[in-house]
Design an enzyme around this catalytic site. Structure first.
Site, mmCIF file in Angstrom:
data_model
loop_
_atom_site.group_PDB
_atom_site.id
_atom_site.type_symbol
_atom_site.label_atom_id
_atom_site.label_comp_id
_atom_site.label_asym_id
_atom_site.label_seq_id
_atom_site.Cartn_x
_atom_site.Cartn_y
_atom_site.Cartn_z
ATOM 1 N N SER A 150 0.818 -1.212 0.000
ATOM 2 C CA SER A 150 0.000 0.000 0.000
ATOM 3 C C SER A 150 0.855 1.267 0.000
ATOM 4 O O SER A 150 1.609 1.500 -0.937
ATOM 5 C CB SER A 150 -0.959 -0.052 1.189
ATOM 6 O OG SER A 150 -1.880 0.989 1.123
ATOM 7 N N ASP A 178 -2.227 6.272 -3.459
ATOM 8 C CA ASP A 178 -1.194 5.570 -2.703
ATOM 9 C C ASP A 178 -0.715 4.377 -3.544
ATOM 10 O O ASP A 178 -1.159 4.200 -4.687
ATOM 11 C CB ASP A 178 -1.729 5.145 -1.329
ATOM 12 C CG ASP A 178 -2.739 4.030 -1.429
ATOM 13 O OD1 ASP A 178 -3.577 4.073 -2.359
ATOM 14 O OD2 ASP A 178 -2.716 3.105 -0.603
ATOM 15 N N ASP A 190 -1.252 1.255 -3.826
ATOM 16 C CA ASP A 190 -2.141 0.257 -4.431
ATOM 17 C C ASP A 190 -3.483 0.865 -4.851
ATOM 18 O O ASP A 190 -4.409 0.128 -5.213
ATOM 19 C CB ASP A 190 -2.336 -0.951 -3.523
ATOM 20 C CG ASP A 190 -3.081 -0.643 -2.239
ATOM 21 O OD1 ASP A 190 -3.045 0.531 -1.789
ATOM 22 O OD2 ASP A 190 -3.697 -1.570 -1.679
ATOM 23 N N ASP A 219 -6.077 2.188 -3.500
ATOM 24 C CA ASP A 219 -7.396 2.123 -2.852
ATOM 25 C C ASP A 219 -7.741 3.484 -2.250
ATOM 26 O O ASP A 219 -8.881 3.723 -1.868
ATOM 27 C CB ASP A 219 -7.498 0.981 -1.822
ATOM 28 C CG ASP A 219 -6.384 0.975 -0.793
ATOM 29 O OD1 ASP A 219 -5.501 1.854 -0.851
ATOM 30 O OD2 ASP A 219 -6.408 0.083 0.073
#
Ligand code: MG
Length: 453
Positions: free
Chosen positions: A100, A241, A243, A245
């Site tokens: 992440s 960020d 990843d 999400d």
């Protein structure tokens, strides 16, 4: 909801994370794959972000899954919410190799349930038990799984987001996207282009060394985005960020929008159209509660962590309630008409919709939000439970909420004190309408904490 985050030994609030070669190795990933394959049967979709260690960890994870008899669909590099969407639509589970927002030397795993949500505490503890006891259902040669390529399915995720909006809603907008060399390079520019926007990008090469900025989209890291927004006369800049999400924004003047304010701008639009429950952790700004109340909606607070938000949303929907919105004050927003997980690409598209619908600049929409002032600090403590009990006793006349740590509501301010999941300190958040009231209540809390021994 039972709060078992403190009982997990390997997984934190959002999966397993560690530094490559130190506390995250191919061995760990192989055993996590075997543990997951022993717990969840069928076809498991595997994805990863752009980190340099991703291919090595992905091979190890897939090996564990295949040996326990699962079929593997390798979706390659994609955002976590894209994998979640594909799992919800097609597969029996998902495994996302990502750390992440952590720096490049980290990597980790998020496990996805068949409904596209991140795995909850009970199943995660079961998975951890299998991991630590190595109780794997390794299959004989004629029952091991097969692997196939699922990378072409990324298009389905992009189309799903675009389908939520009227055609060409962004046709008068220039926007700038900064995916931070992460997987949203493959999705957010295409989503916004398909909505009709003129899209510029920076840091859009897939690169796990993150040469342009770190995976955490901090205000300092987004200076290049701010400059690009101003020089292209864009209506906003959006960054993700590692990843994707989460999505964060800079306004048309290049100013970073604090994430609770981003949440507020979108909440204002959603709540003005539909009444229902808004779900968010106890750490979120009072801005959201004030907006929900203004439009006759209710707010439901959860422990800190997006899985608690997503699962609470699903629980209330199962009970027949209308749930209109959910999310965290960190740019991780959940749109129940799309899917029950944070989705940065969907958030970017929603911002286009909000600006079109309101016909005002992002900076103007932020200015209209309820006023707030927030303090975020840490207290070092090895005895978090006893310290929390001491704080509760010290404010006998104030409203106490123990959803996560303790939230104390005074007439003019509130404070949240909760233990860190992994380190010997407590996180403290204090918020009020004014700086003066926030600072005063913060001092009250600190003087109580410092009298504890
Ligand atoms: Mg993330």
């Amino acid at each position: 909801m039972s709060l078992k985050k403190q009982s997990k030994r390997l997984f934190g609030t959002n999966g397993v994370r560690g530094v490559i070669g130190k506390d995250m190795t191919p061995d760990i990933m192989l055993n996590l794959g075997a543990a997951l394959g022993s717990l969840r049967k069928g076809t498991v979709a595997v994805g990863r972000d752009t980190r340099t260690s991703g291919p090595a960890l992905s091979h190890a994870l897939k090996s564990g899954l295949l040996l326990t008899g699962c079929d593997v669909i390798d979706c390659g590099i994609l955002p976590t919410p894209a994998l979640q969407y594909l799992v919800k639509e097609h597969y029996d589970a998902g495994a996302m190799i990502t750390a992440s927002h952590n720096p490049p030397e980290y990597n980790g795993l998020k496990v996805i349930e068949p409904d596209g949500t991140e795995m909850g505490d009970d199943a995660t503890i079961e998975l951890e038990n299998r991991f630590f006891s190595k109780s794997f259902t390794i299959q004989p040669w004629d029952k091991v799984g097969t692997e196939s390529d699922g990378s072409a399915r990324l298009e389905e995720y992009i189309s799903a987001i675009v389908s939520h909006f009227p055609p060409d809603i962004g046709k008068n907008f220039t926007v700038v996207v900064d995916p931070g060399s992460g997987p949203a390079s493959l999705t957010t520019p295409r989503i916004l282009t398909r909505l009709g926007c003129r899209v510029h990008t920076i840091n859009d090469q897939l690169d796990g060394r993150f040469p342009g900025r770190l995976p955490e989209p901090s205000a300092e890291g987004l200076r290049a985005l701010s400059d690009a927004v101003v020089s292209t006369k864009a209506v906003f800049g959006v960054a993700h960020d590692g990843d994707a999400d989460r999505a964060v924004f800079v306004d048309e003047n290049g100013n970073y929008i604090e994430e609770n304010q981003e949440f507020g701008v979108i909440a204002e639009e959603i709540c003005s159209r539909e009444k229902g429950l808004v779900v968010t952790p106890v750490s979120t700004s009072q801005i959201i509660e004030k907006i929900a109340e203004k439009y006759g909606s209710n707010i439901k607070y959860t422990p800190v962590g997006s899985i608690y938000v997503a699962r609470t949303m699903l629980d209330h929907i199962s009970a027949g309630e209308k749930v209109v919105f959910g999310g965290e004050g960190n740019g991780g927003l959940i749109f129940p008409n799309h899917q029950f997980c944070r989705d940065g690409g969907m958030t970017a598209a929603m911002m286009v919709w909000v600006l079109t619908s309101r016909n005002q600049s992002l900076s103007a929409l932020v200015k209209k939000l309820p006023r707030n002032f927030m303090i975020k600090e840490k207290i070092h403590s090895h005895k978090s439970g006893a310290l929390i009990a001491h704080i509760i006793q010290s404010f006998p006349h104030l409203k106490i909420d123990k959803t996560d740590g303790v939230k104390i509501s005074a007439p003019s301010a509130w404070a949240l004190i909760r233990p860190s999941g992994t380190e010997p300190f407590m996180r403290v958040i204090v918020e009020s309408d004014t700086r003066e009231n926030a600072e005063k209540f913060y001092q009250d809390i600190m003087s109580v904490a410092s009298s504890f021994s």
